[in-house]
Structure formats: C-alpha cells, structure tokens
Design an enzyme around this catalytic site. Structure first.
Site, PDB file in Angstrom:
ATOM      1  N   ARG A 549       0.832  -1.212   0.000  1.00 23.76           N
ATOM      2  CA  ARG A 549       0.000   0.000   0.000  1.00 23.76           C
ATOM      3  C   ARG A 549       0.853   1.241   0.000  1.00 23.76           C
ATOM      4  NH1 ARG A 549      -2.795  -2.297   4.086  1.00 23.76           N
ATOM      5  NH2 ARG A 549      -4.895  -2.987   3.588  1.00 23.76           N
ATOM      6  N   SER A 610       8.057  -4.995   6.485  1.00 25.88           N
ATOM      7  CA  SER A 610       7.797  -6.075   7.441  1.00 25.88           C
ATOM      8  C   SER A 610       8.738  -7.265   7.270  1.00 25.88           C
ATOM      9  CB  SER A 610       6.353  -6.546   7.293  1.00 25.88           C
ATOM     10  OG  SER A 610       5.513  -5.437   7.257  1.00 25.88           O
ATOM     11  N   ASP A 664       6.102  -3.944  10.726  1.00 25.21           N
ATOM     12  CA  ASP A 664       4.625  -3.899  10.823  1.00 25.21           C
ATOM     13  C   ASP A 664       4.126  -4.068  12.261  1.00 25.21           C
ATOM     14  OD1 ASP A 664       5.393  -6.561  10.829  1.00 25.21           O
ATOM     15  OD2 ASP A 664       3.912  -7.233   9.354  1.00 25.21           O
TER      16      ASP A 664
END
Ligand code: BG6
Ligand code: GLC
Ligand code: GLC
Length: 924
Positions: A549, A610, A664
């Site tokens: 994203r 992440s 994350d």
C-alpha cells in the site's frame, strides 16, 4: 413350540375385565362367527386410505414436522449405502428384540467374495420374564453372559472381537455406534434404559462380565440387518421388511429429503417405525373390539396400535380373544373355556400359523385345540380355521398397505414412473406363515400397480447384514483411530505450551544480551508511543503483508485521516532483483502522488517494511534476510532506506524524504497506541507472524542508555531456528519447511502464520489419503499441487455457521470429490492445525507480557496488545484461543487485544510524525 412373546401381554392388576366379555351373543352360531369374521375384513378403499395417510405421515416426519397424531418416526440410521460385497472379516452379532423373548448370538464370517457365503454359527437364549421386565442392567448383564457362553464354545482365545448389535426397538441414532432408546415395544419394559445409549449399556455390561475383549462397533435395527444381508439381485435391495414379534420397515431415502440430516447428497437408510402409526381417521374404521381389548391389556397401552394388528406377538392373542368370545357365547367348544383360552398368551403365532395352513387338515387342527385343553366338535375346526385366516389376512393386507406407502415414497423421491425394487423380508411371520407373503404380494400389486417388486427372503435372520454394517463401522472406526494418531502431535498440552513460553523467555533474554539466540530482539529506535500532539501530512509505504500500500496520512487536531491505494507486487518482482523491486515501489509512489495531486511535494515518509532489519537509527535498517516468500536479490545486508533512496534518485524529478523505517508489528502497536496508552505490544498473525513490545532500555545491550524504553522487534518467526522447537515439529511441518524457499528458517512462523497453515493441512491430508483414511485412498493431482489449499479455506471451513455440506462445497471447488465422512475429517484436520497455531501464538504473547510485568516488578500488569493480520482477523476462533491461552499461561497479566483498523501504515506515519516533532524540538 417356541414361546414367541408369551410375555408380551400382561394382565394389569386391577384392570377391568376384557371389553368383549360383555359382548352380546346372537342366537345363531354361524351368524355370530360371520359377524366376528366380518370385523376383520378391510376394504380396498380402507387400505388405500391407510396407505395415503401413512405416506403423508412419513413425509411430514421427514420434513421434521411434528404430527399431532402419534405417527411413524422415520429414524435415520447411519447406514448410507447398501453393501458392496467386499466387506470381510469375523464378526460377533448379538440380536435382541426381534423375536419375542429370545436373544441370539451369531458368529459371522464375511468372505469379501460375492456369492461366497459361510454359514454363521448361532445360539439362541430364552430371556426370562423377570429379565424382560426388570432393571436394564440385569438385561444387559444377561446379554453379556450369553455372549460369553457362546464364545466359550468357540476357539476364539483372547483376540479382540468386533460386535454388531441388532437392537430392534425405536432408537434415535447419532452415530453407527450410538443409539438412544426412545421407548420399549413388544413386551419389553426394563427400567432405566429409555433415554440411554444402548451401545454404552452393552459395553458396560461386557466390561463387567470381563471375560472377552469385545468392541461394540455398530448398532442396527433388525430391518436394516435384513436389508443389508440380502444378496444383491438384479439391482440392490433397498427396502427391508420385518414381520416378527413386531413389524417395521426400512428403506433408502434421498438424504436431501431428511431435514434433520443437513446433507444434500447420497442416500441414507431410514427406519420407518410404522408400528406406532395410529391415525384415528385411517385406522379407526378397521379396529375391532378385539384390538381394543388387546391394547387395553398390553404393556404399552395406546402405543404401537398398527403393530398390534400385524406383529406376531399379537396375532395369536387376537385369535384367542375371538375364540374365547365365541366359546363364551356357546358357539365353540360347547361353551367351554380352557385355561389356555383364558390366559393371555395362551395361543401363539405358531398355533395360528399351523391351524390356518390349508394343508394342515381338520385332524391337525383338532390335535392343536386339544393341546390347548379344548375338546373341539367337528364343526369347531372349520370355524377356528376361518378365524385364524381372517386375523392373518387382515395383518398381511395392512402390512401391504404400509409397504405400498413406502414404495410410493420411493417412487416419488426417485421421480420414477415405474419402480423396480427388491424388498428383503425377514421375521417369523414370513417363515412360519406361507400365506402371509402371498396375500401381501397380491395386495401390494393392487395398491402400488406401478411398482415391480421382488421379495427376497432373508436367510439368516439378518445376521449377515448386521455383520456387513459392523464391517463398515469397523473400517470407519479404524480410520478414526488413524486420524487421531495423525492429529495427536498437533494437540499441545498445557505443559508443552508452558515449556514453549519458558523457552521463549530464555531466548528473549539471550537475544537482548547479544548472546546466541534464535530471537534477534532488534531495537527499533522507537522510544515512545504518540502523545497526541503530533500534526502534519505524511506519506507511508506498507510492504510485506498480503497487500502493498501507499498511503497519505493526515494527522490533525480532529484525528488521523488516511487515503490509500493498494498496488500489486508480482511474484517475479518479489523474487527478482532488488533494483527492480525498489524501482517498482517508487513507480507506485509516483502514481499515487499524481492521483492525489501531491506531485512535487516532498512529504516526510514512513516506511513499514515487514522483514527483519537491524536498525542503527530510525531511518536506517539493514535487511538481515527475506522472509514470507520475498527473495529479491542484492538486498540482504543492505540498508533498505538507502535502496529506496537510490531508486528515488534513479527516477529523477521525484523528491521524497524518508524519515523512518518501521516493522509492521511496531506500526500496529503505534497505531493502536494512538487510541490506547496501555498498548505496549504489537502482534501480527497474517502472512507471517511476529511481535514487538516496549522493553526497558537498560536491558537492551546493543543500545546505550539506562533509562526509558525502547520498542524491540522480536522477530519471533525465527524462534526455534536453533532446533529448540524440534520436539513439537511434526513431519508435516518438516515437509512444509523443506519445500519453502528458506528451509530451516522461521520455524515458529511456519507453525503459525497464514502463509503456511494451508500447506500443513494439505500435507496432512496427503498423508491421510495415503493411509486410505481420506478420499477412498485416491491421491489426486490437485491435492499434490503446492499452495492449492489456501489458509483462507481454514477460516471458511471452520466457520460455525457453515454446515458440513458447505464445507464439502468449498473442497469440491478445489477439485476434491469427497464423502461426508471425508468432509468431517478435513474439518478436524483444519481445527487441529489452526488450534495449535493459536495456542503457540498465545504461549508467545504470554512470554512477552510476563516479561514486561517482571521488568516492572508488578504483582499484576494491565496491558493492551495491538493486533493485525488476516489470519487473526478472519479466522473464526483464532483470536479467542490466543486470549484463552494467554489467560492460562500468564494469569497475573490482564491483557486486552485491540485489533488495528488502519493497518501499520498509519503507525509508520505516526512514528514519522513523532520523529518530526522531536526534530523540530531539537531545532528550536
Ligand atoms: C497489515 C499491515 O495491517 O497487517 C501489514 O499493514 C502487515 O504491513 C499485515 O504485514 C499483516 O497481515 P497480512 O495478513 O496482510 O500479512
Ligand atoms: C418394533 C420395533 C422396531 C422393529 C420391529 C420389528 O416395531 O419398534 O424397531 O424393527 O418391531 O422387530
Ligand atoms: C515476518 C517478518 C517480520 C514481520 C512478520 C509479520 O516474520 O520477518 O518482520 O513482522 O513477518 O508480517
């Protein structure tokens, strides 16, 4: 002569005298006999009405609608197919309830070869009256003693034996070996058995007896045994009809028509239990005064009214009542009533069958009557024969009407114009009474002319059929054992989980100290959660989960506003060159900026990345190794922020200000921390799994400083990579690990996270197939395809609102063709795998919160955990199981789980915002 059910009818104490005793006696004797006989005549129209009403009652019961009148019960049995003929083995069969006061034990050998039968050995035992009417335990103990006595005479030694229990009373079955007695019928009335599982009662009795090791594998009704034992003729035999002490039938119904089953495929054998049919409208006109008297004097007053006109237990009694009436009127036996004529059960089915047999001749009838203590005159024999014939003809006709209802039902449910069907018949009324079958056939032809029925007599009273069902049940039970064995390693005990928690605590401490440990315990340079004073517009990237994203995050007085877009990262990019990957990321940012009208602006950027990074500051992160299926070249060992900045440089005319790189878990903790200041742990259970938490800085060896806190990215996915989890690892875990792109790495993650659970299930299913437990042992290409079984299927399959048939539909979409048993087993595999995952995750969280509590020297810690990840959020039970495990293993911590709503991109922006605020403060 046998005493078929002489105990079935009992003079109840204080009962009024028989109604027919007060019947008026017409003066003409032949007129009187004719009048009695007339009562037993049933017209074609009446039979049709019974057929229609019974059919209606059957259909209502199938739909699960309760009928106001006591109706047929339509009880599903767990028999789903007629025999294949391939069943084999030795089985013990115990028959109780079909034939009056007797119990039969058989030794049946199934050869597995069609047409090749071995004669069963059998022994019959008479059940004493006090046992039939005494406490239930006494009856079952009696059965267990009979079993032992029978087996003592056989060379069985102490081998384990498999037993099929033919129990011929109405029962609610909930499994092949679970059956609750609804109510006694036919002269049995043992206390404490109704409402109980009769299989368990028998098992307990066998155990009490203690001589043989016998497993009760299946329980069946006598009708089912009769149907299953029938040699397949032109087509399979799909109806079983019994007229013995009582009467009943079973047949193969389409499962989708049986409301209680929630099944849309295949067939299931239904025991009609038509003995309880008693629609007043249909039966009323055919009930005689003698039927009322019989009912009145029976053990089960008002019940089984239909059975009481047909079953062998009652035919002799009806004849006795008529003869006694005629004698009382002086028409027969010179008005003399012998004790046999006055005593309930004084005339038996055998007497009736023999006297009615046209070949018997008057002399034989005379002899029987004399045996009954009577002194018949010449004309009496003929009258008696007529009475026997009338009672039996009516029984056969009524039975035919009921059978015709079943045939109509079959014809209707199979949508066939004409039905060709085989009916297996069993019971002493057929065996002893040759005319019964011929009347039955004749009447069925009239009532169901469109059905072409062949009647096949059962040869051994259904013992063979019971053995067939037992063989199938034994196979299923063996499969269940193998399933349990296979799943046992997934079922972790509390001790095992506590050990995981303890090992994790140890690994945490070592990792923090910089000693060798599978937990890297990476400092993140995040020292505080947001305080709410942060302001500004930020860009954020979120890479490493299911979606990549780009986000615009506006932090203002009124709260945080997010605009975002998902971009795909094709696998060839994720596993291509590093340059390609970072160029792709920058392209996506540029596209996003253009769409949002942000081109040319250089907003501060937070990067949720992440993967494990060794950070030297907030904006420096050296990728230690890829995880979760990423494998872009030339990135490991590099500073990811530099790689991003270089890509920005390559793409001229873009200016971006990368301020922070954030894992994350950290993004999630920060994002939830914005709402709840107690949030000091971040947890991800999605594609991968990991956790972070606020550690005391003094405990972090690699960062200078003794006061304050620092968020530590544990990288717990790698926990156990030093072999410490090998005790828990199954060979399915090993297969999944071996086939991954990072064998030997991320062992904890591979037992917990979404990227792997589907694969663990798939490997387990492959193993169960190879054992023959699943999919009839047929391996399919589809199931051998890697990643075909997505973790989202676990979430769907385990959803409580899903019926088993929907589970099957999901699996069929995968190209797997399976039975309901298969579907149930697949569900159990999914549950075992996801439960282990959730409990391991819980043990990890317990280790973390306990560490925080101890760090702070608190008796009790109240803490919140920010959580994100598709598995945690989508799976129906994962989150509650994690919480339950934490409660169990960390009882001194009050832990609240907060689901992150906006993803960790928001957290990355907040980290950036905090950094900007601190930077501004330093400038000032
Ligand atoms: C999201 C984060 O909220 O959760 C991702 O923004 C993270 O960065 C993800 O990796 C984890 O979930 P999943 O299921 O997408 O791997
Ligand atoms: C009774 C029982 C039934 C059995 C039948 C024939 O009706 O309730 O279960 O099948 O007798 O034995
Ligand atoms: C993997 C990564 C880790 C991440 C986790 C959850 O374990 O190595 O950094 O937090 O997946 O996405």
């Amino acid at each position: 002569m046998d005493s078929i059910g002489s105990l079935g009818l009992q003079q109840r104490e204080g009962a009024p005298s028989s109604p027919q005793e007060g019947l008026p006696c017409p003066s003409n004797s032949s007129e009187l006999v004719q009048e009695c006989l007339q009562q037993f005549k049933v017209t074609g129209a009446q039979l049709q009405q019974i057929q229609t009403s019974l059919l209606d009652s059957m259909e209502q019961a199938l739909k699960g609608q309760a009928s106001p009148a006591p109706a047929v019960r339509m009880l599903p049995t767990y028999v789903g197919s007629t025999p294949h003929g391939t069943e084999q083995g030795d089985f013990v069969v115990l028959e109780l309830g079909a034939t009056g006061a007797s119990l039969r034990v058989l030794w049946v050998t199934l050869t597995g070869i069609e047409g090749h039968k071995m004669e069963p050995r059998s022994q019959e035992f008479v059940i004493p009256e006090e046992v039939m009417l005494g406490p239930g335990q006494q009856l079952f103990d009696f059965a267990a003693r009979c079993l032992s006595e029978f087996l003592d005479a056989l060379p069985v030694g102490n081998q384990g034996l498999q037993l099929g229990f033919s129990f011929s009373f109405p029962c609610h079955q909930t499994g092949l070996d679970k059956s609750t007695l609804i109510s006694w019928t036919k002269g049995f009335r043992c206390s404490g058995v109704e409402g109980q599982d009769v299989v368990q009662l028998l098992r307990d009795a066998i155990q009490r007896q203690g001589t043989y090791s016998i497993d009760v594998v299946a329980v069946v009704n006598d009708t089912v045994g009769t149907m299953m034992g029938c040699e397949p003729g032109v087509g399979p035999c799909e109806v079983g009809l019994v007229v013995d002490t009582g009467t009943n039938a079973c047949y193969m119904e389409e499962a989708r028509h049986v409301a209680v089953l929630d099944e849309d495929r295949g067939r299931v054998c239904i025991s009609v239990e038509w003995g309880s049919f008693s629609d007043d409208g249909a039966l009323g006109p055919v009930l005689t005064i003698f039927d009322h008297t019989l009912d009145h004097e029976s053990l089960n007053l008002g019940a089984q009214r239909f059975e009481k006109m047909i079953g062998g237990l009652y035919l002799g009694e009806l004849v006795r009542l008529v003869l006694a009436h005629l004698a009382r009127c002086g028409v027969l036996f010179g008005g003399y009533l012998s004790p046999a004529l006055l005593r309930q059960g004084g005339i038996l089915l055998e007497h009736v069958a023999e006297m009615e047999d046209p070949s018997a001749g008057a002399a034989r009838v005379h002899a029987i009557l004399q045996d009954l203590g009577l002194n018949p005159r010449a004309s009496d024999a003929e009258f008696v024969q007529q009475v026997c014939a009338a009672v039996c003809t009516r029984a056969a006709q009524l039975c035919a009407a009921a059978l015709a209802a079943v045939l109509s039902r079959l014809q209707h449910s199979r949508e066939q114009q004409t039905l060709q069907i085989a009916v297996a018949t069993g019971g002493r009324v057929f065996e002893r009474h040759p005319r019964f079958l011929s009347i039955l056939k004749e009447t069925v032809m009239l009532l169901a002319p469109e059905c072409d029925v062949s009647f096949i007599p059962s040869v051994d009273g259904g013992g063979q059929g019971v053995a067939m069902v037992t063989a199938v049940a034994a196979r299923l039970a063996a499969h269940r054992c193998l399933l349990e064995e296979t799943l046992a390693p997934f079922r972790l005990t509390r001790e095992q989980l506590a050990a995981v928690q303890a090992q994790m605590r140890e690994a945490m401490a070592k990792g923090l100290q910089g000693e060798a440990s599978s937990l890297r315990m990476l400092p993140t340079y995040v020292r505080a959660t947001p305080d709410g004073s942060e302001r500004g517009d930020f860009l954020a990237l979120d890479l490493g989960g299911t979606n990549f994203r780009v986000l615009l995050v506006r932090v203002a007085t009124g709260g945080v506003q997010i605009t975002s877009q998902v971009y795909s990262i094709p696998e060839c990019v994720a596993q291509g060159s590093g340059q390609q990957l970072f160029d792709h990321i920058v392209d996506c940012i540029v596209d996003f900026q253009q769409k949002q009208g942000l081109s040319g602006q250089s907003l501060p950027l937070g990067f949720t990345f992440s993967f494990p990074c060794r950070q030297l500051g907030l904006d420096q992160g050296i990728l230690l190794n890829w995880t979760k299926g990423f494998n872009a070249s030339d990135c490991e060992g590099q500073d990811v922020v530099c790689l991003l900045r270089e890509a920005i440089r390559r793409r001229q005319a873009v200016e971006l200000n990368v301020v922070a790189i954030v894992n994350d878990t950290v993004g999630t903790m920060m994002s939830c921390g914005y709402e709840d200041p107690h949030c000091e742990v971040g947890l991800i259970v999605g594609t991968g799994t990991n956790a972070c938490y606020m550690e005391e800085l003094r405990n972090v060896a690699s960062v200078a400083g003794d006061s304050g806190h620092m968020c530590i990215n544990m990288e717990w996915g790698a926990f156990g990579d030093d072999g410490s989890l090998s005790m828990l690892s199954t060979h399915f875990d090993a297969s999944v690990d071996q086939a991954s792109i990072n064998p030997g790495k991320q062992r904890f993650e591979k037992m917990i996270s979404g990227m792997y659970l589907g694969e663990i299930v798939r490997h387990t299913l492959l193993h169960l197939t190879s054992l023959g437990v699943l999919f009839r042992g047929q391996q399919t290409q589809r199931l051998q395809t890697r990643d075909i079984f997505k973790t989202k299927f676990l979430s769907e399959i385990e959803s409580d609102s899903l019926a088993l048939r929907q589970v099957r539909a999901i699996l069929e979409d995968l190209g797997l063709s399976l039975t309901s048993d298969d579907a149930l087993m697949v569900l159990e595999v999914c549950q075992a795998v996801s439960q282990r995952a959730a409990r391991l995750c819980g043990a990890g969280v317990a280790a973390v919160v306990e560490k925080i509590r101890e760090n702070r020297g608190l008796e009790e810690l109240t803490v919140s955990v920010g959580v994100d990840g598709t598995l945690y959020k989508l799976h129906p039970h994962f989150s509650s199981l994690v919480a339950a495990t934490v409660r169990e293993l960390a009882p001194r911590c009050v832990v609240t789980f907060l689901q992150s709503e906006d993803g960790s991109g928001k957290g990355a922006a907040l980290v950036t915002a905090v950094a900007c605020r601190l930077a501004q403060m330093t400038c000032v």
